[in-house]
Design an enzyme around this catalytic site. Structure first.
Site, mmCIF file in Angstrom:
data_model
loop_
_atom_site.group_PDB
_atom_site.id
_atom_site.type_symbol
_atom_site.label_atom_id
_atom_site.label_comp_id
_atom_site.label_asym_id
_atom_site.label_seq_id
_atom_site.Cartn_x
_atom_site.Cartn_y
_atom_site.Cartn_z
ATOM 1 N N GLY A 96 0.772 -1.242 0.000
ATOM 2 C CA GLY A 96 0.000 0.000 0.000
ATOM 3 C C GLY A 96 0.801 1.289 0.000
ATOM 4 O O GLY A 96 0.344 2.284 0.558
ATOM 5 N N ASN B 7 1.216 3.098 -2.634
ATOM 6 C CA ASN B 7 0.379 4.011 -3.433
ATOM 7 C C ASN B 7 -0.796 4.516 -2.614
ATOM 8 O O ASN B 7 -1.135 5.697 -2.668
ATOM 9 C CB ASN B 7 -0.117 3.317 -4.705
ATOM 10 C CG ASN B 7 0.919 3.354 -5.811
ATOM 11 O OD1 ASN B 7 1.162 4.395 -6.403
ATOM 12 N ND2 ASN B 7 1.554 2.223 -6.064
ATOM 13 N N MET C 124 -4.769 -7.315 -6.455
ATOM 14 C CA MET C 124 -4.354 -8.439 -7.294
ATOM 15 C C MET C 124 -5.527 -9.356 -7.656
ATOM 16 O O MET C 124 -5.436 -10.582 -7.503
ATOM 17 C CB MET C 124 -3.251 -9.246 -6.585
ATOM 18 C CG MET C 124 -2.049 -8.415 -6.161
ATOM 19 S SD MET C 124 -1.353 -7.456 -7.514
ATOM 20 C CE MET C 124 -0.216 -8.663 -8.167
ATOM 21 N N ARG C 125 -6.618 -8.766 -8.126
ATOM 22 C CA ARG C 125 -7.762 -9.562 -8.557
ATOM 23 C C ARG C 125 -8.282 -9.009 -9.872
ATOM 24 O O ARG C 125 -8.323 -7.797 -10.065
ATOM 25 C CB ARG C 125 -8.921 -9.453 -7.551
ATOM 26 C CG ARG C 125 -8.647 -9.988 -6.198
ATOM 27 C CD ARG C 125 -8.921 -11.447 -6.072
ATOM 28 N NE ARG C 125 -10.288 -11.824 -6.404
ATOM 29 C CZ ARG C 125 -10.681 -13.081 -6.555
ATOM 30 N NH1 ARG C 125 -9.805 -14.067 -6.449
ATOM 31 N NH2 ARG C 125 -11.932 -13.365 -6.834
ATOM 32 N N LEU C 126 -8.684 -9.922 -10.745
ATOM 33 C CA LEU C 126 -9.369 -9.469 -11.958
ATOM 34 C C LEU C 126 -10.834 -9.290 -11.607
ATOM 35 O O LEU C 126 -11.349 -9.988 -10.729
ATOM 36 C CB LEU C 126 -9.229 -10.526 -13.063
ATOM 37 C CG LEU C 126 -7.806 -10.779 -13.552
ATOM 38 C CD1 LEU C 126 -7.789 -11.915 -14.565
ATOM 39 C CD2 LEU C 126 -7.218 -9.503 -14.153
ATOM 40 N N ASN D 168 -6.633 1.929 -12.602
ATOM 41 C CA ASN D 168 -5.589 1.028 -12.118
ATOM 42 C C ASN D 168 -4.229 1.634 -12.423
ATOM 43 O O ASN D 168 -4.087 2.437 -13.346
ATOM 44 C CB ASN D 168 -5.715 -0.326 -12.833
ATOM 45 C CG ASN D 168 -4.729 -1.351 -12.320
ATOM 46 O OD1 ASN D 168 -4.514 -1.483 -11.108
ATOM 47 N ND2 ASN D 168 -4.098 -2.090 -13.219
ATOM 48 N N HIS E 39 -0.287 0.532 -13.383
ATOM 49 C CA HIS E 39 0.513 -0.616 -13.820
ATOM 50 C C HIS E 39 1.975 -0.190 -13.945
ATOM 51 O O HIS E 39 2.274 0.840 -14.557
ATOM 52 C CB HIS E 39 0.002 -1.148 -15.162
ATOM 53 C CG HIS E 39 0.756 -2.360 -15.597
ATOM 54 N ND1 HIS E 39 0.552 -3.602 -15.018
ATOM 55 C CD2 HIS E 39 1.752 -2.516 -16.496
ATOM 56 C CE1 HIS E 39 1.396 -4.464 -15.560
ATOM 57 N NE2 HIS E 39 2.133 -3.835 -16.465
HETATM 58 C C1 GRF Z 1 2.679 -1.107 -7.678
HETATM 59 O O1 GRF Z 1 3.925 -1.281 -8.290
HETATM 60 C C2 GRF Z 1 1.584 -0.981 -8.703
HETATM 61 O O2 GRF Z 1 2.002 -0.375 -9.889
HETATM 62 C C3 GRF Z 1 1.226 -2.414 -8.941
HETATM 63 O O3 GRF Z 1 1.320 -3.032 -7.676
HETATM 64 C C4 GRF Z 1 2.250 -2.326 -6.875
HETATM 65 C C5 GRF Z 1 1.560 -1.966 -5.610
HETATM 66 O O4 GRF Z 1 2.446 -1.389 -4.687
HETATM 67 N N1 GRF Z 1 -0.085 -2.521 -9.543
HETATM 68 P P1 GRF Z 1 1.919 -0.762 -3.337
HETATM 69 O O5 GRF Z 1 1.078 -1.835 -2.637
HETATM 70 O O6 GRF Z 1 1.100 0.452 -3.669
HETATM 71 O O7 GRF Z 1 3.144 -0.424 -2.556
#
Ligand code: GRF
Length: 209
Positions: free
Chosen positions: A14, A16, A92-94, A115, A117
């Site tokens: 987390g 982000n 991490m889910r579709l 999202n 990426h």
């Molecule tokens: C990030 O690198 C994001 O781009 C990817 O998963 C990671 C999540 O990191 N989708 P965090 O949990 O926000 O540290």
């Protein structure tokens, strides 16, 4: 202007989420996190939310028969908070087309899920963007913020920013460079969404002046 109500979905550490929390708290984006949703009870993202008194909703996928039932439970638990945008940050889910349709933002006429990426899409989709780009030997990679559609990392691109792989980089250094961009780019995308600065034309997301 009313603050944009967002729900952040995270399965992992987390960082982000933390950046989005900080930007909201410092009033750098006109958004309010109404809930943090996770499918992992031990996700550190959940701790981060609790530390900031943000509502957490944990719906463990393994407890449900299938994807539809899992999503139905999320929709039910999230409904009282009326999110206008779901922000997937390491979730991490579709998700199914029904789920995507459910959260379409009719008021803004925009998809309701975004999202982040860690690669320059359409290169290196999937769960290991940093590793795949690094192993491939790219000279430049990037970060992509995109709307979610039915495919895997295929939705319309909102923002992208490139960064170099330097000759002396370890994977860790390469990732660190990318993450610092992630933490800046995601709040920027949320701000554009909140301020009605995005318009989709076909697959192209226009950024309005
Ligand atoms: C990030 O690198 C994001 O781009 C990817 O998963 C990671 C999540 O990191 N989708 P965090 O949990 O926000 O540290």
């Amino acid at each position: 202007m009313n603050k944009l109500k967002i729900a952040v979905f995270a399965s992992g550490g987390g960082t982000n989420l933390q950046s989005i929390i900080d930007h909201c708290e410092d009033n750098k984006i006109d958004a309010e996190i109404v809930a943090v949703v996770s499918n992992k009870i031990n996700a550190y993202a959940v701790e981060r939310a609790k530390n900031h008194n943000i509502t957490t909703i944990i719906v463990e996928s393994k407890k449900f028969k299938d994807r539809n039932e899992h999503e139905a439970e999320i929709i039910k638990q999230l409904a009282p908070y009326n999110p206008e945008l779901l922000v997937f940050a390491g979730y991490m889910r579709l998700v199914t087309p029904d789920f995507i349709r459910h959260y379409y933002n009719k008021e803004k006429n925009l998809p309701g899920i975004i999202n982040i990426h860690p690669a320059l899409l359409p290169s290196f989709p999937g769960t290991s963007g940093y590793e795949d780009a690094f192993d491939y030997g790219v000279k430049y990679s990037g970060i992509t913020i995109h709307f979610i559609d039915e495919g895997v990392d295929t939705g319309p691109i909102v923002l992208q920013e490139t960064f170099p792989r330097n000759d002396s980089d370890t994977l860790e250094e390469f990732k660190k460079r990318g993450l610092s961009i992630e933490h800046r780019l995601y709040p920027m995308a949320i701000r554009l969404y909140a301020h009605n600065k995005l318009k989709i034309e076909g697959r192209f997301v226009k950024i309005l002046e």
